[in-house]
Scaffold this motif. Structure first.
Motif, PDB file in Angstrom:
ATOM      1  N   ASP A 131      10.294  -6.346  -0.734  1.00  0.00           N
ATOM      2  CA  ASP A 131      10.344  -6.180   0.724  1.00  0.00           C
ATOM      3  C   ASP A 131       9.080  -5.516   1.257  1.00  0.00           C
ATOM      4  O   ASP A 131       8.543  -5.907   2.302  1.00  0.00           O
ATOM      5  CB  ASP A 131      11.565  -5.344   1.111  1.00  0.00           C
ATOM      6  CG  ASP A 131      12.873  -6.055   0.807  1.00  0.00           C
ATOM      7  OD1 ASP A 131      12.835  -7.274   0.543  1.00  0.00           O
ATOM      8  OD2 ASP A 131      13.926  -5.384   0.839  1.00  0.00           O
ATOM      9  N   SER A 287      16.581 -10.550   1.043  1.00  0.00           N
ATOM     10  CA  SER A 287      15.864  -9.299   0.856  1.00  0.00           C
ATOM     11  C   SER A 287      15.940  -8.836  -0.597  1.00  0.00           C
ATOM     12  O   SER A 287      16.975  -8.971  -1.254  1.00  0.00           O
ATOM     13  CB  SER A 287      16.469  -8.225   1.763  1.00  0.00           C
ATOM     14  OG  SER A 287      15.874  -6.972   1.549  1.00  0.00           O
ATOM     15  N   ASN A 288      14.823  -8.283  -1.100  1.00  0.00           N
ATOM     16  CA  ASN A 288      14.724  -7.696  -2.437  1.00  0.00           C
ATOM     17  C   ASN A 288      15.156  -8.656  -3.546  1.00  0.00           C
ATOM     18  O   ASN A 288      15.891  -8.300  -4.466  1.00  0.00           O
ATOM     19  CB  ASN A 288      15.549  -6.406  -2.534  1.00  0.00           C
ATOM     20  CG  ASN A 288      14.989  -5.455  -3.595  1.00  0.00           C
ATOM     21  OD1 ASN A 288      13.787  -5.365  -3.793  1.00  0.00           O
ATOM     22  ND2 ASN A 288      15.871  -4.745  -4.288  1.00  0.00           N
TER      23      ASN A 288
END
Length: 411
Positions: A131, A287-288
């Motif tokens: 991120d 995300s991530n």
């Protein structure tokens, strides 16, 4: 044994290496006088393989090429398949056994490369680097410690404690992690690793879960919505094993809901055939999440090691009849016999074949200097060293023995 004594002219041996296999693999053959080594950068479809394999004696593949029963039926001259990777699930082993084709792989050669990448991915994800990296590329400054942690003191749960899983165990412990593992077979823990009785026990304790299991009916969607409900909130999941091991739709939902804190996935249920092809996954845009194109073992060191390992196994089978590491033809390792010619005989494993071999040769006054037999449930593998003057005659006689699958005069 002098290489020049091999019975079949080396220039007539056709070797096909697919999927951009390492130069070292080709060199094992070319340095030993084999001139017909053809190399292709990509995989071949079943239809393409059926056409290409007709006169091939040895074929080398990686994970994309499928050696099916139909391909093997068309491979009239094929002696061995080399899988230049860890697994052999891309080969129909039952059909290869039926055809007397030896199948080799390299179960240890890229172990370190995969284990190192798991550690690297774990560090990146637990610090939420994907991120922060994305934001920096977009011109956004995200300097913060919230949600970022050290590996030290965290618990890694290793699912599958084989060659890679056990090495990862040692590396993780050296970083100060607590190691727990689960395997369907009883395995000796290394260091301070602790065996878990079930997958549910493991996932409920682990901060990071790393998968290292083969792909089969028992591991398909091993990580599913029910298992994901049991993981610790914020757990990181890493899959560098096989594509079908995780239900990716369920994993996406668990990430979106915050149950799973991040993931690194290198293998997928459906993967593009070649570089540049379109790739799609339910995990894209999350995300991530780290997505990589099946490169867990793709280091120059690993590919060199794999190239040399598998090619040497194929070479020793071709020239000496040695089957160490074979998944199909029974394993035999034997020294050359001076003053004799060697014949390889592969047959269906039924009673009486060895007796018929010996009786046939005895009736024709052919002396057996040395004899070796190894069987598995399906086939038997006999190596015979016979009188040089009568080897051609013996070779022809052995082709007529009942239950014969394949006969080859080695030298």
């Amino acid at each position: 044994m002098n290489n020049s004594t091999t019975s079949y002219p080396k220039e007539k041996i056709n070797i096909l290496l697919l999927e951009n296999i390492s130069d070292k693999a080709a060199e094992v053959f070319t340095n030993n006088g084999y001139t017909n080594v053809k190399r292709l950068s990509g995989a071949l479809s079943e239809d393409e393989l059926v056409k290409a394999i007709k006169d091939v004696h040895l074929i080398g593949i990686r994970s994309k090429t499928r050696i099916t029963e139909r391909v093997l039926d068309a491979a009239k001259k094929l002696q061995a398949v080399g899988c230049f990777c860890i697994g052999v699930n891309q080969v129909d082993l039952k059909a290869a056994t039926k055809h007397g084709v030896a199948v080799f792989n390299a179960p240890y050669s890229n172990t370190r490369s995969v284990a190192e990448l798991v550690i690297g991915a774990a560090i990146m994800l637990i610090r939420r680097i994907p991120d922060k990296n994305k934001a920096a590329h977009e011109g956004i400054w995200l300097k913060e410690a919230k949600g970022s942690f050290e590996l030290r003191g965290k618990t890694i749960g290793i699912v599958g404690y084989g060659n890679i899983g056990s090495q990862l165990s040692v590396m993780a412990e050296s970083l100060g992690m607590k190691v727990i593992f689960y395997d369907v077979e009883t395995k000796m823990p290394l260091g301070n690793a602790v065996d878990q009785k079930s997958l549910k026990d493991l996932v409920s304790q682990a901060d990071i879960i790393s998968l290292h299991v083969p792909e089969n009916v028992t591991t398909n969607h091993l990580i599913n919505k029910n298992i994901l409900k049991r993981v610790k909130k914020g757990t990181i999941i890493i899959n560098y094993a096989r594509g079908g091991v995780i239900d990716l739709d369920a994993l996406r939902k668990a990430i979106e809901e915050g149950q799973v804190g991040g993931a690194a996935v290198d293998v997928f249920p459906v993967e593009p055939e070649k570089n540049g092809d379109r790739f799609e996954s339910p995990l894209q845009g999350l995300s991530n999440v780290l997505l990589t194109p099946h490169i867990g073992g793709s280091t120059e060191e690993a590919q060199q090691n794999i190239g040399e390992d598998v090619s040497n196994k194929m070479f020793h089978f071709l020239e000496k009849g040695i089957t160490n590491g074979s998944h199909t033809v029974p394993v035999l390792s034997l020294p050359p016999q001076e003053g004799a010619h060697r014949i390889l005989h592969i047959h269906n494993n039924v009673p009486g074949v060895l007796g018929e071999i010996n009786t046939t040769l005895s009736k024709n006054n052919i002396n057996i200097v040395g004899q070796y037999l190894k069987t598995n449930d399906e086939i038997g593998y006999v190596v015979l060293d016979v009188d040089k003057k009568l080897s051609a005659h013996a070779n022809q006689l052995l082709k007529d023995v009942k239950e014969t699958i394949k006969v080859r005069l080695l030298y």
